[in-house]
Design an enzyme around this catalytic site. Structure first.
Site, PDB file in Angstrom:
ATOM      1  CE  LYS A 241      -2.782   2.862   3.052  1.00  0.00           C
ATOM      2  NZ  LYS A 241      -3.392   2.738   4.530  1.00  0.00           N
ATOM      3  CG  ASP A 246      -5.464   8.434   4.453  1.00  0.00           C
ATOM      4  OD1 ASP A 246      -6.344   9.063   3.876  1.00  0.00           O
ATOM      5  OD2 ASP A 246      -5.705   7.519   5.280  1.00  0.00           O
ATOM      6  CE  LYS A 253      -6.052   9.543   7.908  1.00  0.00           C
ATOM      7  NZ  LYS A 253      -6.451   8.340   8.808  1.00  0.00           N
ATOM      8  CG  ASP A 264      -1.911   5.665   5.038  1.00  0.00           C
ATOM      9  OD1 ASP A 264      -1.491   4.659   5.728  1.00  0.00           O
ATOM     10  OD2 ASP A 264      -2.870   6.055   4.482  1.00  0.00           O
ATOM     11  CG  ASP A 323      -9.410   7.780   7.153  1.00  0.00           C
ATOM     12  OD1 ASP A 323      -8.461   7.992   6.543  1.00  0.00           O
ATOM     13  OD2 ASP A 323      -9.491   7.865   8.469  1.00  0.00           O
ATOM     14  CD  GLU A 325      -6.549   5.533   2.471  1.00  0.00           C
ATOM     15  OE1 GLU A 325      -5.479   5.021   2.979  1.00  0.00           O
ATOM     16  OE2 GLU A 325      -7.494   5.650   3.415  1.00  0.00           O
ATOM     17  NE  ARG A 327     -10.370  -1.096   5.033  1.00  0.00           N
ATOM     18  CZ  ARG A 327     -10.884  -1.046   6.050  1.00  0.00           C
ATOM     19  NH1 ARG A 327     -11.936  -1.945   6.177  1.00  0.00           N
ATOM     20  NH2 ARG A 327     -10.065  -0.664   7.086  1.00  0.00           N
TER      21      ARG A 327
END
Length: 480
Positions: A241, A246, A253, A264, A323, A325, A327
């Site tokens: 990933k 993010d 967030k 991230d 949020d 995202e 996966r």
């Protein structure tokens, strides 16, 4: 910035040209009574008076009669606590300049000592500074191949650290893809970066996550085969990933949670570094790497809660929360990897806060659809001091991912077991006959400790590498 930090200046060969070599004695608390026999009564008395108690990572310099320092002590944990190469990371900044040997208990390997020493010398990349941070002047005398093996391992771990530490304005999707090319192309990998129409066709969920950013998403695909690997050699597929920043999207967030979101892309950084290590060691495997490089931003084009997107696998997903995202980035990559029927599929991601609530920052959560494989990963991590802990793919929670308008929701309907339900979401995109391991890692050190500076961290890299060696019965000639 050159994230491929080398460590040649840190390792001295066994012959150092007549230069005096200092000695560090690695001492456990139960060895303190024997200290006079190691360093002499006077030095042992000095150490006791200075408060040396062999605490883990405690360094004590012992001056000679003329005031020069050629002897030092390092406290290390009891043998029962397992391997911890990081403790030797306390030495580079504590020892005077010059070559040093480490004398350690028999269960501590030269590879552990050299690796910890190199990791402790890591310096954050310089951004806008006039000069780069100074490299420690102390050098470690260690015999090859342990020195070279440790240097390669540290280089790869520090590559992941430096990529994670890079400010997000300097590490967008294209920058991460360029870093992958720089790390892999010189070692003979075939690397393709997929963008635009190709991305829309092959990786629609990666594109959907990245729609809101002016920095367009891309996917890195790399292929490599070891020099001794035949066409039927084990196929190892790595997935990472790479969310370069993010914001949480429309499910924004709070500021405190966004401060570290440059990390991230830690899963991609770790998998990229692992791929480079496999290539440097020329393991007899076939290797594939897929990185989803994307930014989750807020704009008029960004994905919205309640969107429905069709994945590469054909399953539709309702966006319950923008949020969640990561996966979405991984699911298409995993499906693509399964199309080549790998013998082992491993993904890594800074995926859920729930994993940190369960296991804290230092122990990544591990999920596997194969019990033997999952147990091998846990055992390998414990043996090399890079622990992973297995959580279940509990089937009873699958129904929490139901959606009234799509095949799946990207979040659970229940406010619990978040790491498990995220892994269960990913499981929908993995073929049942493919051995799969999912690692939910933190990728960060909240505070500095010996060998572990504050900032990006390659948690899980060594554990996965050791697992590959164990599962496919590969002997690493450099590491042993």
């Amino acid at each position: 910035m050159n994230p491929l930090q080398t460590h040649d200046s840190l390792i001295a060969h066994a012959s150092v040209g007549g230069e005096p070599v200092g000695t560090v004695h690695a001492i456990r608390p139960d060895m303190l009574d024997g200290l006079p026999a190691l360093v002499g009564e006077g030095a042992a008395r000095f150490a006791r008076q200075a408060g040396f108690a062999a605490r883990h990572g405690q360094v004590q310099l012992l001056p000679d009669a003329d005031g020069t320092i050629t002897t030092a002590l390092l406290g290390i944990a009891a043998e029962a606590e397992g391997a911890d190469p990081f403790v030797f990371g306390a030495l580079p900044d504590s020892l005077p300049a010059g070559p040093w040997r480490v004398s350690a208990p028999a269960d501590v390997t030269e590879m552990e000592i050299a690796l910890g020493f190199c990791l402790g010398a890591y310096r954050m990349p310089a951004f806008g500074r006039d000069t780069a941070p100074a490299v420690p002047a102390a050098r470690l005398v260690v015999a090859d191949p342990a020195g070279q093996a440790a240097s390669q391992m540290a280089q790869c771990m520090n590559l992941a650290r430096s990529l994670i530490n890079t400010p997000p304005n300097l590490m967008g999707p294209d920058d991460l893809a360029a870093a992958a090319e720089s790390a892999l192309l010189p070692l003979g990998a075939q690397v393709a970066v997929l963008r635009g129409a190709r991305l829309e066709h092959d990786f629609p969920t990666v594109l959907h996550v990245g729609m809101g950013s002016e920095r367009a998403p891309c996917v890195v695909e790399a292929h490599w085969q070891g020099s001794a690997a035949t066409d039927d050699a084990p196929l190892v597929s790595l997935v990472g990933k790479g969310v370069c920043f993010d914001t949480g999207g429309y499910d924004l967030k709070p500021p405190s949670s966004m401060l570290r979101m440059k990390k991230d892309m830690g899963g991609a950084a770790i998998m990229l570094a692992l791929a480079r290590l496999i290539m440097l060691r020329d393991l007899p495997v076939r290797l594939e790497l897929r990185l989803g490089c994307v930014e989750n931003s807020v704009s008029g084009r960004a994905m919205r809660p309640s969107d429905v997107v069709r994945t590469r696998a054909g399953l539709t997903v309702e966006i319950g929360n923008t949020d969640a995202e990561g996966r979405l980035v991984l699911c298409d990559l995993l499906h693509a990897a399964c199309g080549h029927q790998p013998d082992l599929l491993v993904d890594a991601a800074t995926l859920t806060g729930a994993a940190r609530v369960a296991l804290g920052p230092d122990v990544p959560a591990l999920f596997s659809n194969n019990d033997e494989t999952g147990e091998a990963f846990v055992a390998a991590g414990l043996s090399c001091g890079d622990p992973l802990w297995r959580l279940p793919l509990w089937p009873g929670y699958r129904k929490w991912l139901r959606s009234p308008v799509a095949d799946l929701n990207n979040i659970s309907s229940k406010p619990m077991a978040g790491a498990i339900t995220a892994a269960l979401f990913l499981e929908h995109f993995v073929k049942t006959d493919v051995r799969w391991v999912h690692i939910d890692t933190y990728g960060w050190n909240d505070s500095a400790r010996p060998g572990r500076p504050e900032g990006g961290e390659s948690l899980g890299l060594r554990a996965v590498y050791e697992s590959i060696l164990k599962i496919f019965n590969i002997q690493d000639r450099m590491q042993r």
